[in-house]
Structure formats: structure tokens, C-alpha cells
Design an enzyme around this catalytic site. Sequence first.
Site, PDB file in Angstrom:
ATOM      1  CB  THR A   1       5.709  -3.311  -7.529  1.00 17.12           C
ATOM      2  OG1 THR A   1       5.213  -4.116  -8.606  1.00 17.12           O
ATOM      3  CG2 THR A   1       7.221  -3.441  -7.442  1.00 17.12           C
TER       4      THR A   1
ATOM      5  CE  LYS B   1       6.647  -6.131 -10.634  1.00 19.40           C
ATOM      6  NZ  LYS B   1       6.576  -6.312 -12.090  1.00 19.40           N
TER       7      LYS B   1
ATOM      8  CE  LYS C   1       5.906   1.562  -7.357  1.00 23.26           C
ATOM      9  NZ  LYS C   1       5.397   0.200  -7.422  1.00 23.26           N
TER      10      LYS C   1
HETATM   11  P1  NAP Z   1      -2.298   2.617 -11.144  1.00 23.08           P
HETATM   12  O1  NAP Z   1      -3.088   2.463 -12.368  1.00 23.08           O
HETATM   13  O2  NAP Z   1      -1.583   3.892 -10.881  1.00 23.08           O
HETATM   14  O3  NAP Z   1      -3.243   2.283  -9.893  1.00 23.08           O
HETATM   15  C1  NAP Z   1      -2.793   2.584  -8.602  1.00 23.08           C
HETATM   16  C2  NAP Z   1      -3.882   2.273  -7.608  1.00 23.08           C
HETATM   17  O4  NAP Z   1      -3.438   2.686  -6.290  1.00 23.08           O
HETATM   18  C3  NAP Z   1      -5.192   3.021  -7.867  1.00 23.08           C
HETATM   19  O5  NAP Z   1      -6.244   2.201  -7.460  1.00 23.08           O
HETATM   20  C4  NAP Z   1      -5.061   4.233  -6.935  1.00 23.08           C
HETATM   21  O6  NAP Z   1      -6.290   4.805  -6.578  1.00 23.08           O
HETATM   22  C5  NAP Z   1      -4.414   3.574  -5.733  1.00 23.08           C
HETATM   23  N1  NAP Z   1      -3.770   4.510  -4.835  1.00 23.08           N
HETATM   24  C6  NAP Z   1      -2.657   5.233  -5.046  1.00 23.08           C
HETATM   25  N2  NAP Z   1      -2.345   5.958  -3.956  1.00 23.08           N
HETATM   26  C7  NAP Z   1      -3.302   5.695  -3.034  1.00 23.08           C
HETATM   27  C8  NAP Z   1      -3.516   6.105  -1.698  1.00 23.08           C
HETATM   28  N3  NAP Z   1      -2.692   6.942  -1.060  1.00 23.08           N
HETATM   29  N4  NAP Z   1      -4.612   5.626  -1.050  1.00 23.08           N
HETATM   30  C9  NAP Z   1      -5.451   4.760  -1.667  1.00 23.08           C
HETATM   31  N5  NAP Z   1      -5.288   4.318  -2.916  1.00 23.08           N
HETATM   32  C10 NAP Z   1      -4.216   4.778  -3.590  1.00 23.08           C
HETATM   33  O7  NAP Z   1      -1.182   1.469 -11.043  1.00 23.08           O
HETATM   34  P2  NAP Z   1      -1.182  -0.008 -11.704  1.00 23.08           P
HETATM   35  O8  NAP Z   1      -0.489   0.067 -13.012  1.00 23.08           O
HETATM   36  O9  NAP Z   1      -2.505  -0.618 -11.584  1.00 23.08           O
HETATM   37  O10 NAP Z   1      -0.145  -0.721 -10.716  1.00 23.08           O
HETATM   38  C11 NAP Z   1      -0.524  -1.212  -9.442  1.00 23.08           C
HETATM   39  C12 NAP Z   1       0.700  -1.868  -8.822  1.00 23.08           C
HETATM   40  O11 NAP Z   1       1.168  -2.952  -9.659  1.00 23.08           O
HETATM   41  C13 NAP Z   1       1.909  -0.928  -8.675  1.00 23.08           C
HETATM   42  O12 NAP Z   1       2.617  -1.259  -7.517  1.00 23.08           O
HETATM   43  C14 NAP Z   1       2.727  -1.220  -9.931  1.00 23.08           C
HETATM   44  O13 NAP Z   1       4.105  -0.906  -9.739  1.00 23.08           O
HETATM   45  C15 NAP Z   1       2.490  -2.710 -10.096  1.00 23.08           C
HETATM   46  N6  NAP Z   1       2.587  -3.239 -11.465  1.00 23.08           N
HETATM   47  C16 NAP Z   1       2.120  -2.550 -12.545  1.00 23.08           C
HETATM   48  C17 NAP Z   1       2.225  -3.110 -13.811  1.00 23.08           C
HETATM   49  C18 NAP Z   1       1.750  -2.402 -15.050  1.00 23.08           C
HETATM   50  O14 NAP Z   1       2.153  -2.811 -16.144  1.00 23.08           O
HETATM   51  N7  NAP Z   1       0.898  -1.382 -14.962  1.00 23.08           N
HETATM   52  C19 NAP Z   1       2.788  -4.380 -13.972  1.00 23.08           C
HETATM   53  C20 NAP Z   1       3.214  -5.076 -12.845  1.00 23.08           C
HETATM   54  C21 NAP Z   1       3.112  -4.508 -11.594  1.00 23.08           C
HETATM   55  P3  NAP Z   1      -6.934   5.969  -7.475  1.00 23.08           P
HETATM   56  O15 NAP Z   1      -7.602   5.290  -8.628  1.00 23.08           O
HETATM   57  O16 NAP Z   1      -7.864   6.666  -6.561  1.00 23.08           O
HETATM   58  O17 NAP Z   1      -5.778   6.858  -7.918  1.00 23.08           O
END
Ligand code: NAP
Length: 289
Positions: free
Chosen positions: A97, A172, A240
Site C-alpha cells: 500500500t 486501496k 501510514k
Molecule cells: P510487515 O509485516 O510490516 O512487512 C513489511 C515488509 O517491508 C517487511 O518485509 C520489511 O522487512 C520490509 N521493509 C520495511 N522497511 C524496509 C526498508 N526500509 N527496506 C527494506 N525492506 C523494508 O507488513 P505487511 O503487513 O506484510 O504489509 C505489507 C504491505 O501490505 C504494507 O504496505 C501494508 O500496508 C499492506 N497491507 C497489509 C495488510 C495486512 O493485513 N497486514 C493488508 C493489506 C495490505 P523486515 O522484515 O526486514 O522488517
Amino acid sequence: MAESVAILGLGTMGSGMAANLLKAGFSLTVYNRTAAKAEPLTTAGARFALTPAEAVRDAAVIISMLADDAASRDVWLGKDGALAATVKGAILIESSTVSPGWVAEFSRLAEKHGADLLDAPVTGSRMQAEAGQLSFLVGGKDTALAAATPVLKVMSKEIVHLGPVGSGAKMKLINNFLCGVQVASLAEGLAWIERSGLDRDKALTILKAGAPGSPLLAAISARMVSQTYTVNFLLKLMTKDLLYAQNEASQCNVDLKTAEAARSLFETAIEQGLGDKDMASVIEPIRNK
Ligand code: NAP
């Protein structure tokens, strides 16, 4: 099936998506900043790359599932970034997102490099990612989507093409604006119920069955009641999303006052150390006041 796919980002969502790609038989390379998160996937047959560049070198389709604009920019354009190493003609899928502004910039850079970008953020959470039941909200060219569809299919229950590049990102943010506001008002409503002397279970049954009832209200109220804050959706990510939504709506001269109010509740929760818990924990500062 042997098409070569790379996935960049193995957080809550990327891990489930990657597992479904492997299960479907794609040849998969994974990259994650924190290497340890890749272990279950490498055990299941994925290759681990030490850098984004190394991950994408042979990939026909590259998916990124990262926290926000800054993370996406780092992984695609930073040191050992993915874009410079991308094969010409590859399809890039940004499923994080992120803001439509970043998508537009990224799309121009991708085109210059000879690759098409689809913005394809998802609805659904941890469980839907694990079950291959996400909904992809897609912006970009028909031809690119047609090429990417076999890959998207194994992670999803539906793929909706909304228009040109940027359309998925816009949709989104509208979706998550409504989710964030609802979670914030549920937190206030539930804290109010708990202090009002009403029977909490009866009150929630009425809300769930009545006009305010929604899948989100049912799922999040259960977590708030049981204080289950293991992460399905990180609280800090909703902050965010609301900020990106406010910025984007303001470009259409719409002032998201309810997003501003909701975001202040999430900011307070972050100040109280809840940013890395599930977004349902936004109720705790209100309960504890
Ligand atoms: P998450 O668990 O926090 O994972 C975030 C990912 O981004 C991890 O792989 C993290 O790496 C990486 N990352 C963060 N900062 C970074 C940087 N500066 N350089 C390189 N890698 C970096 O988040 P998530 O829940 O999977 O969500 C991922 C995306 O989908 C987000 O944009 C979120 O808003 C969206 N989303 C989430 C959901 C949900 O229900 N969770 C649903 C729909 C959409 P590390 O492992 O090293 O920290």
C-alpha cells in the site's frame, strides 16, 4: 509451471503470498531485509537472495510487498536495488500500500528501463494471504495484467482491473480510509460501552446485526474484547494509510477530517508503544484514560 518469479518483502503479507507461489510450482526467489524471515520459505524450496538486485536477475515477474513508499523506494532504487537489475520485458507488481505519487514516479522509471509496472495492492489480511484468497486492486496496462494473471491468480480470489497505473493505489487508499475510520470509531464506541453499564456482549450483538455491522467490526471487536493483539495488520501501517489517504484526497480538494481524527487515535497508540501490535490495540489508550 516454471515461470521465474521474485518476491521482495516477506512480512505478514509477503510470506503468505510467497508460500502460495511455491505451492503452485513457480520457481521462486525471495528477498527480505531481515534474512531470518525467509527460512520457512527456503525450507519449502525458495531460493534466498542477499540483495534485491540478486533476487530479480532472472525473474519474469517481480512482486514487492513492503511497508510503505520509503521501503519500496529503498528496495527498488537503493543500493543493490531491484530496478537496475530487472530483465527488460519483466512485469513489476507493486502490491504494497503506497501512495499514487510514488506509483507514478516508479512507473515512469520502470518504463524507461523497459519494464511495465502494475500497481496491485490487496485487500484481505494475514489469513487471506496465507489462504491465497486476496483481492488484487490493479492499475496498469491490459497486456501487463494479462501476462501477470497466472501469478496473481494463485494468491487471490479476485483480480479487479480498475484502470491505468495508479488506479489500484488510489482505490486501496479509499478502502483503507474507510477501514481506519471504522476501527477508530469502534475503539471509542466499545470503550464507551464498557464504561456505560451496558452488557458488552449484548451491545456488540446489536451492533454486529444492525446497520453498523461489517466484517471489520465483527473481526476487530472480537480482538478488542479478548485483547488479542498478535499482528494481522500492524497499527503503524494504518497510520501510514490514513496519512497517504489524506494527501491523496486533498489533491481532489477533499479534506478527510474523519481520517485526521482517526489518525490522531492511532498516533496516540504509537506514542504508547503499540505501533508494532495489531491495529485493534488502538482501543487501549482510550480504555486506560
Ligand atoms: P510487515 O509485516 O510490516 O512487512 C513489511 C515488509 O517491508 C517487511 O518485509 C520489511 O522487512 C520490509 N521493509 C520495511 N522497511 C524496509 C526498508 N526500509 N527496506 C527494506 N525492506 C523494508 O507488513 P505487511 O503487513 O506484510 O504489509 C505489507 C504491505 O501490505 C504494507 O504496505 C501494508 O500496508 C499492506 N497491507 C497489509 C495488510 C495486512 O493485513 N497486514 C493488508 C493489506 C495490505 P523486515 O522484515 O526486514 O522488517
